[in-house]
Design a protein around this motif. Structure first.
Motif, short mmCIF file in Angstrom:
data_model
loop_
_atom_site.label_atom_id
_atom_site.label_comp_id
_atom_site.label_asym_id
_atom_site.label_seq_id
_atom_site.Cartn_x
_atom_site.Cartn_y
_atom_site.Cartn_z
N ALA A 77 13.53 41.05 33.56
CA ALA A 77 12.82 42.33 33.52
C ALA A 77 13.77 43.50 33.27
O ALA A 77 13.34 44.65 33.25
CB ALA A 77 12.08 42.56 34.84
N GLY A 78 15.05 43.20 33.07
CA GLY A 78 16.04 44.27 32.98
C GLY A 78 16.54 44.53 31.57
O GLY A 78 16.18 43.84 30.61
N PRO A 79 17.40 45.53 31.43
CA PRO A 79 17.86 45.95 30.10
C PRO A 79 18.79 44.97 29.41
O PRO A 79 18.86 44.96 28.18
CB PRO A 79 18.57 47.28 30.39
N ASP A 80 19.54 44.16 30.17
CA ASP A 80 20.45 43.22 29.51
C ASP A 80 19.69 42.20 28.67
O ASP A 80 20.11 41.88 27.54
CB ASP A 80 21.30 42.49 30.55
N VAL A 81 18.60 41.69 29.18
CA VAL A 81 17.83 40.71 28.42
C VAL A 81 17.20 41.37 27.19
O VAL A 81 17.19 40.79 26.09
CB VAL A 81 16.76 40.04 29.30
N ARG A 82 16.70 42.58 27.33
CA ARG A 82 16.15 43.28 26.17
C ARG A 82 17.21 43.45 25.09
O ARG A 82 16.95 43.26 23.90
CB ARG A 82 15.57 44.63 26.59
N GLU A 83 18.42 43.82 25.50
CA GLU A 83 19.50 44.00 24.55
C GLU A 83 19.93 42.67 23.94
O GLU A 83 20.19 42.58 22.74
CB GLU A 83 20.70 44.67 25.22
N GLY A 84 20.00 41.63 24.75
CA GLY A 84 20.41 40.32 24.24
C GLY A 84 19.45 39.79 23.20
O GLY A 84 19.87 39.26 22.16
N VAL A 85 18.15 39.93 23.45
CA VAL A 85 17.14 39.47 22.50
C VAL A 85 17.18 40.32 21.23
O VAL A 85 17.13 39.80 20.10
CB VAL A 85 15.75 39.49 23.14
N ALA A 108 19.71 42.01 19.99
CA ALA A 108 20.91 41.71 19.23
C ALA A 108 20.77 40.40 18.46
O ALA A 108 21.22 40.29 17.31
CB ALA A 108 22.11 41.65 20.16
N PHE A 109 20.15 39.41 19.09
CA PHE A 109 19.92 38.13 18.41
C PHE A 109 19.02 38.32 17.20
O PHE A 109 19.32 37.83 16.10
CB PHE A 109 19.31 37.14 19.39
N LEU A 110 17.92 39.03 17.37
CA LEU A 110 16.97 39.22 16.27
C LEU A 110 17.56 40.07 15.15
O LEU A 110 17.25 39.86 13.97
CB LEU A 110 15.68 39.85 16.79
N GLU A 111 18.39 41.02 15.53
CA GLU A 111 18.98 41.92 14.54
C GLU A 111 20.31 41.42 13.99
O GLU A 111 20.95 42.09 13.17
CB GLU A 111 19.16 43.31 15.16
N LYS A 112 20.73 40.25 14.46
CA LYS A 112 21.96 39.60 14.00
C LYS A 112 23.17 40.54 14.13
O LYS A 112 23.93 40.75 13.19
CB LYS A 112 21.80 39.11 12.56
N ARG A 113 23.34 41.06 15.35
CA ARG A 113 24.46 41.95 15.64
C ARG A 113 25.08 41.58 16.98
O ARG A 113 24.51 40.82 17.76
CB ARG A 113 24.01 43.41 15.65
N THR A 114 26.24 42.13 17.24
CA THR A 114 26.92 41.91 18.52
C THR A 114 26.20 42.71 19.61
O THR A 114 25.92 43.90 19.41
CB THR A 114 28.38 42.34 18.45
N PRO A 115 25.88 42.11 20.75
CA PRO A 115 25.16 42.85 21.79
C PRO A 115 26.05 43.87 22.47
O PRO A 115 27.28 43.73 22.52
CB PRO A 115 24.75 41.75 22.78
N ALA A 116 25.43 44.91 22.99
CA ALA A 116 26.12 45.93 23.81
C ALA A 116 25.37 45.99 25.13
O ALA A 116 24.49 46.84 25.34
CB ALA A 116 26.12 47.28 23.11
#
Length: 280
Positions: A245-253, A255-263
């Motif tokens: 439910a937190g921001p890390d998972v939103r960012e991880g998903v 980044a995966f979909l956008e094919k970029r390094t996560p922040a």
């Protein structure tokens, strides 16, 4: 903190701790143990540090305890004994600092790692070695028993049969045998060792969430010895829901979909989920 027998350096997200008594092949002393524990905790408290590399200066990693004081070095009140074997309730010395670390630890074993020089690598998460490194759990050849919690750590790392083989014989063995036995995960040329360890650290730093890694290493170490998955099941669902439910998972998903390094925005100092730590 000013260190006498180690060096503590940071380069971006990687902290490198170097045992620095090269004239003694980095033989272990009480001062070194205290400084090592302090440096590991300093790295843990620094949100800019994402991984820790532990290595030795010169030809040796750590050639065991400094026995310049003779057999008295190992007595119950001996200075080297005391720092290596401090009980967990007193902070556990360097063993407790490594085991409780909230940052992943990588041992880059550049030379001789014998006695405490071998056992201090066991609480590290990843161990790699130079092809010139040599190892030895030599305690029985000195009239001692495995110390620094190694009677627990070594079977966890390599399995009981291999731990028994090395500890009962007290033999010294090379990096190739360490690789075959599972003590190290890879062996490289000496001049490539530190760069390889730091590359592993940067791979972790650049691709993973700090909170996830802190939780994951504690879960794997603490549940590995359980007789069933029951204890893990009591905590992993709650952590998964909180992180999901937190921001890390939103960012991880994203980044995966956008094919970029996560922040990843989460920070260990402020964003560990409810229920951590779950142990007593």
């Amino acid at each position: 903190m000013t260190y006498e027998q180690i060096r503590y350096e940071t380069d971006g997200p990687v902290a490198t701790i170097t045992l620095a008594r090269p004239e003694k092949l980095n033989a272990y002393t009480a001062v070194m143990g205290i400084e090592l524990a302090a440096a590991i905790r300093a790295a843990g408290a620094d949100d800019a540090v994402r991984a820790i590399v532990l290595t030795g200066e010169g030809r040796g990693f750590c050639a065991g305890a400094d026995i310049s004081g003779g057999a008295d070095s190992f007595g119950g009140s001996g200075p080297n004994f005391a720092a290596a074997n401090r009980p967990r309730e007193e902070g556990g010395g360097f063993v407790g600092a490594l085991f409780d670390s909230i940052k992943p630890t990588i041992a880059a074993i550049n030379g001789a790692a014998v006695g405490v020089g071998a056992t201090l690598t066991l609480p590290c998460d990843i161990r790699i070695a130079a092809d010139t490194a040599r190892f030895g759990f030599v305690f029985a050849r000195r009239g001692l028993v495995p110390e620094a919690g190694s009677a627990w750590f070594l079977p966890q790392v390599v399995g009981l049969p291999q731990a028994l083989r090395w500890c009962l014989s007290g033999s010294v063995f090379d990096a190739a045998e360490a690789l075959r036995g599972g003590l190290v995960s890879e062996v490289v040329a000496p001049d490539a060792l530190l760069a390889r360890a730091q590359a592993i650290a940067r791979e972790i730093a650049e691709n993973t969430a700090p909170v996830s890694v802190a939780l994951t290493r504690q879960m794997l170490w603490r549940f590995a010895g359980e007789a069933s998955p029951a204890a893990a099941l009591r905590v992993d669902g709650g952590f998964a829901m909180a992180l999901g439910a937190g921001p890390d998972v939103r960012e991880g998903v994203a980044a995966f979909l956008e094919k970029r390094t996560p922040a990843f925005p989460g920070r260990i100092a402020s964003d560990m989920p409810p229920g951590y730590p779950w142990w007593g």
